[in-house]
Design a protein around this motif. Structure first.
Motif, PDB file in Angstrom:
ATOM      1  N   PHE A  88       2.197   7.041  94.331  1.00  0.00           N
ATOM      2  CA  PHE A  88       2.159   8.280  93.569  1.00  0.00           C
ATOM      3  C   PHE A  88       2.441   7.986  92.098  1.00  0.00           C
ATOM      4  O   PHE A  88       1.695   8.410  91.209  1.00  0.00           O
ATOM      5  N   THR A  89       3.502   7.238  91.851  1.00  0.00           N
ATOM      6  CA  THR A  89       3.879   6.900  90.469  1.00  0.00           C
ATOM      7  C   THR A  89       2.801   6.062  89.797  1.00  0.00           C
ATOM      8  O   THR A  89       2.417   6.324  88.647  1.00  0.00           O
ATOM      9  N   GLY A  90       2.301   5.048  90.501  1.00  0.00           N
ATOM     10  CA  GLY A  90       1.257   4.190  89.929  1.00  0.00           C
ATOM     11  C   GLY A  90      -0.002   4.970  89.592  1.00  0.00           C
ATOM     12  O   GLY A  90      -0.589   4.788  88.512  1.00  0.00           O
ATOM     13  N   PHE A  91      -0.411   5.848  90.499  1.00  0.00           N
ATOM     14  CA  PHE A  91      -1.608   6.654  90.279  1.00  0.00           C
ATOM     15  C   PHE A  91      -1.436   7.572  89.071  1.00  0.00           C
ATOM     16  O   PHE A  91      -2.314   7.639  88.199  1.00  0.00           O
ATOM     17  N   THR A  92      -0.302   8.293  89.016  1.00  0.00           N
ATOM     18  CA  THR A  92      -0.105   9.228  87.912  1.00  0.00           C
ATOM     19  C   THR A  92       0.003   8.498  86.580  1.00  0.00           C
ATOM     20  O   THR A  92      -0.594   8.919  85.584  1.00  0.00           O
ATOM     21  N   GLU A  93       0.753   7.386  86.546  1.00  0.00           N
ATOM     22  CA  GLU A  93       0.908   6.641  85.286  1.00  0.00           C
ATOM     23  C   GLU A  93      -0.437   6.119  84.776  1.00  0.00           C
ATOM     24  O   GLU A  93      -0.758   6.261  83.602  1.00  0.00           O
ATOM     25  N   SER A  94      -1.231   5.511  85.666  1.00  0.00           N
ATOM     26  CA  SER A  94      -2.521   4.967  85.218  1.00  0.00           C
ATOM     27  C   SER A  94      -3.479   6.080  84.801  1.00  0.00           C
ATOM     28  O   SER A  94      -4.230   5.936  83.829  1.00  0.00           O
ATOM     29  N   THR A  95      -3.452   7.212  85.523  1.00  0.00           N
ATOM     30  CA  THR A  95      -4.342   8.322  85.175  1.00  0.00           C
ATOM     31  C   THR A  95      -3.929   8.946  83.849  1.00  0.00           C
ATOM     32  O   THR A  95      -4.785   9.242  83.001  1.00  0.00           O
ATOM     33  N   PHE A  96      -2.620   9.143  83.633  1.00  0.00           N
ATOM     34  CA  PHE A  96      -2.150   9.692  82.355  1.00  0.00           C
ATOM     35  C   PHE A  96      -2.514   8.769  81.196  1.00  0.00           C
ATOM     36  O   PHE A  96      -2.925   9.223  80.125  1.00  0.00           O
ATOM     37  N   ASN A  97      -2.373   7.464  81.385  1.00  0.00           N
ATOM     38  CA  ASN A  97      -2.695   6.505  80.320  1.00  0.00           C
ATOM     39  C   ASN A  97      -4.182   6.497  79.982  1.00  0.00           C
ATOM     40  O   ASN A  97      -4.556   6.208  78.843  1.00  0.00           O
ATOM     41  N   ALA A  98      -5.023   6.787  80.962  1.00  0.00           N
ATOM     42  CA  ALA A  98      -6.472   6.782  80.735  1.00  0.00           C
ATOM     43  C   ALA A  98      -6.973   8.066  80.070  1.00  0.00           C
ATOM     44  O   ALA A  98      -8.075   8.087  79.518  1.00  0.00           O
ATOM     45  N   LEU A  99      -6.162   9.116  80.091  1.00  0.00           N
ATOM     46  CA  LEU A  99      -6.582  10.391  79.506  1.00  0.00           C
ATOM     47  C   LEU A  99      -6.517  10.353  77.982  1.00  0.00           C
ATOM     48  O   LEU A  99      -5.604   9.747  77.411  1.00  0.00           O
ATOM     49  N   PRO A 100      -7.471  11.008  77.323  1.00  0.00           N
ATOM     50  CA  PRO A 100      -7.371  11.111  75.859  1.00  0.00           C
ATOM     51  C   PRO A 100      -6.223  12.055  75.483  1.00  0.00           C
ATOM     52  O   PRO A 100      -5.803  12.886  76.286  1.00  0.00           O
ATOM     53  N   ILE A 101      -5.738  11.923  74.275  1.00  0.00           N
ATOM     54  CA  ILE A 101      -4.677  12.813  73.801  1.00  0.00           C
ATOM     55  C   ILE A 101      -5.258  14.218  73.726  1.00  0.00           C
ATOM     56  O   ILE A 101      -6.322  14.437  73.146  1.00  0.00           O
ATOM     57  N   PRO A 102      -4.587  15.201  74.362  1.00  0.00           N
ATOM     58  CA  PRO A 102      -5.143  16.554  74.400  1.00  0.00           C
ATOM     59  C   PRO A 102      -5.194  17.200  73.024  1.00  0.00           C
ATOM     60  O   PRO A 102      -4.366  16.918  72.159  1.00  0.00           O
ATOM     61  N   SER A 103      -6.163  18.087  72.857  1.00  0.00           N
ATOM     62  CA  SER A 103      -6.355  18.764  71.573  1.00  0.00           C
ATOM     63  C   SER A 103      -5.330  19.869  71.344  1.00  0.00           C
ATOM     64  O   SER A 103      -5.016  20.197  70.210  1.00  0.00           O
ATOM     65  N   ASP A 104      -4.827  20.474  72.419  1.00  0.00           N
ATOM     66  CA  ASP A 104      -3.771  21.475  72.284  1.00  0.00           C
ATOM     67  C   ASP A 104      -2.927  21.503  73.556  1.00  0.00           C
ATOM     68  O   ASP A 104      -3.219  20.827  74.532  1.00  0.00           O
ATOM     69  N   VAL A 105      -1.891  22.294  73.526  1.00  0.00           N
ATOM     70  CA  VAL A 105      -0.924  22.324  74.621  1.00  0.00           C
ATOM     71  C   VAL A 105      -1.557  22.791  75.927  1.00  0.00           C
ATOM     72  O   VAL A 105      -1.298  22.228  76.996  1.00  0.00           O
ATOM     73  N   SER A 106      -2.405  23.819  75.881  1.00  0.00           N
ATOM     74  CA  SER A 106      -2.978  24.317  77.133  1.00  0.00           C
ATOM     75  C   SER A 106      -3.918  23.304  77.767  1.00  0.00           C
ATOM     76  O   SER A 106      -3.954  23.179  78.990  1.00  0.00           O
ATOM     77  N   VAL A 107      -4.649  22.545  76.970  1.00  0.00           N
ATOM     78  CA  VAL A 107      -5.507  21.492  77.522  1.00  0.00           C
ATOM     79  C   VAL A 107      -4.638  20.409  78.151  1.00  0.00           C
ATOM     80  O   VAL A 107      -4.913  19.931  79.259  1.00  0.00           O
ATOM     81  N   GLY A 108      -3.566  20.031  77.491  1.00  0.00           N
ATOM     82  CA  GLY A 108      -2.649  19.020  78.021  1.00  0.00           C
ATOM     83  C   GLY A 108      -2.001  19.474  79.319  1.00  0.00           C
ATOM     84  O   GLY A 108      -1.880  18.703  80.280  1.00  0.00           O
ATOM     85  N   GLU A 109      -1.590  20.725  79.368  1.00  0.00           N
ATOM     86  CA  GLU A 109      -0.967  21.264  80.587  1.00  0.00           C
ATOM     87  C   GLU A 109      -1.964  21.271  81.731  1.00  0.00           C
ATOM     88  O   GLU A 109      -1.635  20.917  82.855  1.00  0.00           O
ATOM     89  N   ARG A 110      -3.210  21.639  81.470  1.00  0.00           N
ATOM     90  CA  ARG A 110      -4.257  21.663  82.493  1.00  0.00           C
ATOM     91  C   ARG A 110      -4.527  20.240  83.016  1.00  0.00           C
ATOM     92  O   ARG A 110      -4.645  20.020  84.220  1.00  0.00           O
ATOM     93  N   GLN A 111      -4.586  19.261  82.104  1.00  0.00           N
ATOM     94  CA  GLN A 111      -4.794  17.865  82.504  1.00  0.00           C
ATOM     95  C   GLN A 111      -3.619  17.370  83.355  1.00  0.00           C
ATOM     96  O   GLN A 111      -3.810  16.720  84.384  1.00  0.00           O
ATOM     97  N   PHE A 112      -2.398  17.675  82.912  1.00  0.00           N
ATOM     98  CA  PHE A 112      -1.195  17.257  83.629  1.00  0.00           C
ATOM     99  C   PHE A 112      -1.201  17.819  85.051  1.00  0.00           C
ATOM    100  O   PHE A 112      -0.982  17.100  86.026  1.00  0.00           O
TER     101      PHE A 112
END
Length: 163
Positions: A88-112
């Motif tokens: 679980f930790t490995g999957f979330t960490e690698s997926t978060f690292n691969a995501l681009p920096i969100p343009s705003d808070v709501s986009v970031g929350e949706r990605q998270f």
């Protein structure tokens, strides 16, 4: 006519009786159709309700529960004790690292949220436990054993077998 033929060729029945669902000064008609499966048709009542507000009558459909009806609790149970925390930790960490920096808070929350939901589905056991267990011996029921004698070794064994 085509709709009537399709209903006749299926396992469904119309619930409408001869009562009109549209009442006008010049004529009455039944443009509304309600259908149900043949197995339920005897448990269902259909009736238009007379009102003064409109020429289209509201239809009241009531379903009577059969005497042998059993209500089932529809909860999803999550077993965190058997979660694969490392993956679980490995999957979330690698997926978060691969995501681009969100343009705003709501986009970031949706990605998270999307990443957490995907990881949860893959690495944390969840499901529905059927409430009905016909012919299930009472002595094997974990909850009964746990309440009677929580220290009994059989309770530990049953806990390990769950999921």
């Amino acid at each position: 006519m085509e709709l009537a033929e399709q209903i006749d060729d299926s396992t469904f029945c119309t619930m409408n009786d001869e009562a009109p669902t549209r009442v006008m000064s010049i004529c009455n008609s039944s443009p509304d159709i309600a259908i149900a499966s043949g197995g339920q048709i005897n448990s269902i009542t259909w009736r238009p309700m007379l009102t003064l507000a409109s020429d289209h009558l509201p239809i009241i459909i009531s379903i009577e529960k059969p005497p042998d009806f059993v209500s089932v609790d529809n909860r999803t149970l999550i077993n965190f004790n058997k979660a694969n925390r490392v993956d679980f930790t490995g999957f979330t960490e690698s997926t978060f690292n691969a995501l681009p920096i969100p343009s705003d808070v709501s986009v970031g929350e949706r990605q998270f949220r999307k990443v957490i939901v995907a990881a949860t589905a893959r690495f944390i056991l969840a499901g529905r436990i059927a409430a009905l267990r016909s012919n299930f011996p009472a002595e094997a029921d974990r909850d009964t054993l746990r309440h009677a004698n929580p220290g009994k070794p059989r309770v530990r064994d049953l806990n390990l077998k769950i999921w």
